[in-house]
Write an enzyme that holds these catalytic residues in place. Structure first.
Site, mmCIF file in Angstrom:
data_model
loop_
_atom_site.group_PDB
_atom_site.id
_atom_site.type_symbol
_atom_site.label_atom_id
_atom_site.label_comp_id
_atom_site.label_asym_id
_atom_site.label_seq_id
_atom_site.Cartn_x
_atom_site.Cartn_y
_atom_site.Cartn_z
ATOM 1 N N GLY B 54 0.657 -1.340 -0.246
ATOM 2 C CA GLY B 54 0.111 -0.365 0.114
ATOM 3 C C GLY B 54 1.375 1.181 -0.474
ATOM 4 N N SER B 55 0.746 2.447 -0.885
ATOM 5 C CA SER B 55 1.148 3.176 -0.809
ATOM 6 C C SER B 55 0.754 3.895 0.942
ATOM 7 C CB SER B 55 0.889 4.736 -1.508
ATOM 8 O OG SER B 55 1.022 3.915 -2.976
ATOM 9 N N GLY B 56 1.676 5.145 0.744
ATOM 10 C CA GLY B 56 1.768 5.862 2.395
ATOM 11 C C GLY B 56 2.392 5.742 3.154
ATOM 12 N N HIS B 57 3.586 4.674 2.733
ATOM 13 C CA HIS B 57 4.896 4.493 3.464
ATOM 14 C C HIS B 57 5.962 4.973 3.294
ATOM 15 C CE1 HIS B 57 1.933 1.569 5.553
ATOM 16 N NE2 HIS B 57 1.294 1.285 4.232
ATOM 17 N N ASP B 110 -1.603 -8.595 1.092
ATOM 18 C CA ASP B 110 -0.297 -8.049 0.363
ATOM 19 C C ASP B 110 0.329 -9.352 0.083
ATOM 20 O OD1 ASP B 110 -0.434 -6.474 1.415
ATOM 21 O OD2 ASP B 110 1.728 -5.613 0.969
ATOM 22 N N HIS B 219 -0.562 1.326 9.974
ATOM 23 C CA HIS B 219 -1.602 1.268 9.215
ATOM 24 C C HIS B 219 -2.452 2.594 10.349
ATOM 25 C CE1 HIS B 219 0.083 -2.031 6.920
ATOM 26 N NE2 HIS B 219 -0.486 -1.244 6.270
#
Lengths: 331, 331
Positions: B54-57, B110, B219
């Site tokens: 996921g993006s955001g990391h 994932d 998250h």
């Protein structure tokens, strides 16, 4: 206020101590007074570069100490200029026999204290020159200074002057390159939120839930105007257009584009800003020849970003590309 | 919600586009489906390394694409796994004839999506192995996964396996090194504040003005416990002790210590945490042989930090030291 600190009065000392331990291959931390020098300093036969300023803008300046950049960084208390009795010993410590360049952000306290330190060093037989960085186009005078503030453009001055010193230029030569970079770099920033200085304990200013401050300073000092929150592309235009205009950039020129995070902004957002700033430069016929995106000159946990543009020439491009080995910048 | 974005639905695309423009010397961005590959990929005769999530990391994972690290990164939507129809093409795009290693953080989505992608690649004649990263000692199961979560230890797996691939190890060899790193790395984090996923528009959880969450996931998923705000040294001990215990670290061992910012924490605070974590390791007779401090595996603008410890041996130390040239890690 929630911060990962033990005591507002000890945060700078403890943080710099940790920095020294983490980067012992690059730097040495000296205490009483506190400053950070490049490992192996002084480097004989090389012009020494010293910068410094209030803490809270990390990685500026200690993160830029090392091969190809600074020889010493002098951290003050949070958002507070370092004193001459720290700056002078740091200056003497990095003199390799060819003099020392002070790189000073244009804030009244910094300017005065570096000036006094230069006199003290001079009395010890060390020649000092000073370059002033005042790249912020947002306002002419502000809370902390007369004239324009020095912000993220400082990084470009330190990198490029550092490379000139590393290749063996003399003090006049290094100072001339630093002046040329300072004369060709402009910045402007935006804040989405304030930051909290540990010893103050409350945010340095208030923004409502849908307000932002265009032209913010790196201490949260007021900018040009408060406006309602807007899409990133629009905000980026409000930062980039004044920067391009002030530089008088025209078609065919080459620039370095630095999109700098103020400390609390996700990297993903900085790249959204970068994308638009680049479009605006290219629309003017300007080539973005070099780029840097990340948290380089921060304001603690402030959310926001700044856009810095440096007009490049062949020499400054090659000095930008020269090897650098510091905690926060290396290639 | 104030963010430097244009549209929650376009933030990943625009951000990755900006990333590709800023780092065109290192990477190429492919669209439909979206993924990032190392410039010049595939590298013939080299095992390919693919990660994603996921993006955001950020800078995970695209920031680690380049020489000595990943060959491709596949970004999903914010906090959302990438789909097999992105992972599979990225896998095929970096196959240089010696197979591909998938480095997967242990989240249910994932794991499933990389598994399907591996089958798709296999059907095209590309051999794929997978290493699972599950370094978070905080909780056994959580909102997003069965078993331990993969967090900042992922960076160490990507760096060291990347160096093994770069020196020419075959797929079994690269996978074995990656497994060894994954088996010897542990992490635990703390949140001082939540973050806001753009398409959600509100913070992912609530913390009161004097509460922190020990054992937070990347998250914002719950950790071990909520406790009152405490001095940094005390919080650092609550993160570092479980990590050392779980690793079974004893005197005479050598480690890499990574203090990772969650995105909204000033660098000065990370070094305060580093200082204490290092003291705790040294008090146990452990030598901190390598260090890294900064925002490496983030949760958007979350305030907080994590402590990661990797037990080193001679080979993993030398692979850690090997040259790396990516947007977010280079030496």
């Amino acid at each position: 206020m929630k911060k990962l600190i033990n005591d507002p009065a000890r945060v700078v000392d403890e943080s710099v101590e940790g920095f020294g331990l983490a980067h012992a291959d690059l730097v040495t931390v000296r205490t009483d007074p506190l400053y950070v020098v490049r490992a192996g300093a002084p480097i004989q036969g090389k012009v020494g570069l010293v910068s410094g300023g209030g803490s809270g803008h990390e990685p500026l300046h200690a993160g830029y100490v090392g091969l190809g950049m600074l020889d010493a960084a002098v951290p003050g208390a949070m958002f507070t200029s370092p004193t001459p009795d720290s700056i002078a010993p740091a200056t003497l410590a990095v003199d390799g026999g060819r003099g020392v360049l002070h790189i000073v952000k244009n804030y009244t306290g910094d300017v005065l204290n570096f000036e006094t330190a230069a006199e003290l060093a001079d009395a010890e037989g060390v020649e000092v020159r000073t370059v002033l960085v005042n790249d912020d186009v947002a306002v002419e005078d502000s809370l902390y200074t007369a004239g324009r503030r020095g912000v993220a453009g400082t990084l470009a001055v330190e990198k490029i002057a550092g490379a000139a010193a590393e290749r063996g230029d003399d003090l006049a030569g290094v100072a001339a390159v630093a002046e040329r970079v300072a004369a060709n770099v402009r910045s402007m920033g935006v804040a989405l939120s304030a930051c909290t200085v540990p010893h103050a304990g409350t945010p340095s200013f208030d923004l409502t839930e849908d307000e932002i401050e265009i032209g913010i300073g790196i201490h949260g000092e007021p900018g040009r105007r408060r406006v309602p929150m807007a899409p990133a592309d629009e905000i980026t235009e409000q930062l980039t257009t004044p920067v391009m205009d002030d530089l008088g950039l025209g078609g065919g020129e080459q620039v370095l584009l630095l999109v700098n995070g103020m400390g609390g902004t996700p990297a993903s957002e900085l790249y959204v800003v970068y994308r638009r700033a680049r479009q605006l430069l290219e629309a003017r016929g300007v080539t973005v020849a070099r780029s840097l995106v990340g948290n380089y000159v921060t304001s603690l946990e402030m959310q926001g970003a700044s856009v810095t543009v440096l007009r490049l020439d062949a020499e400054t491009t090659s000095l930008w590309d020269a090897p650098v080995r510091t905690a926060a910048l290396r290639w």
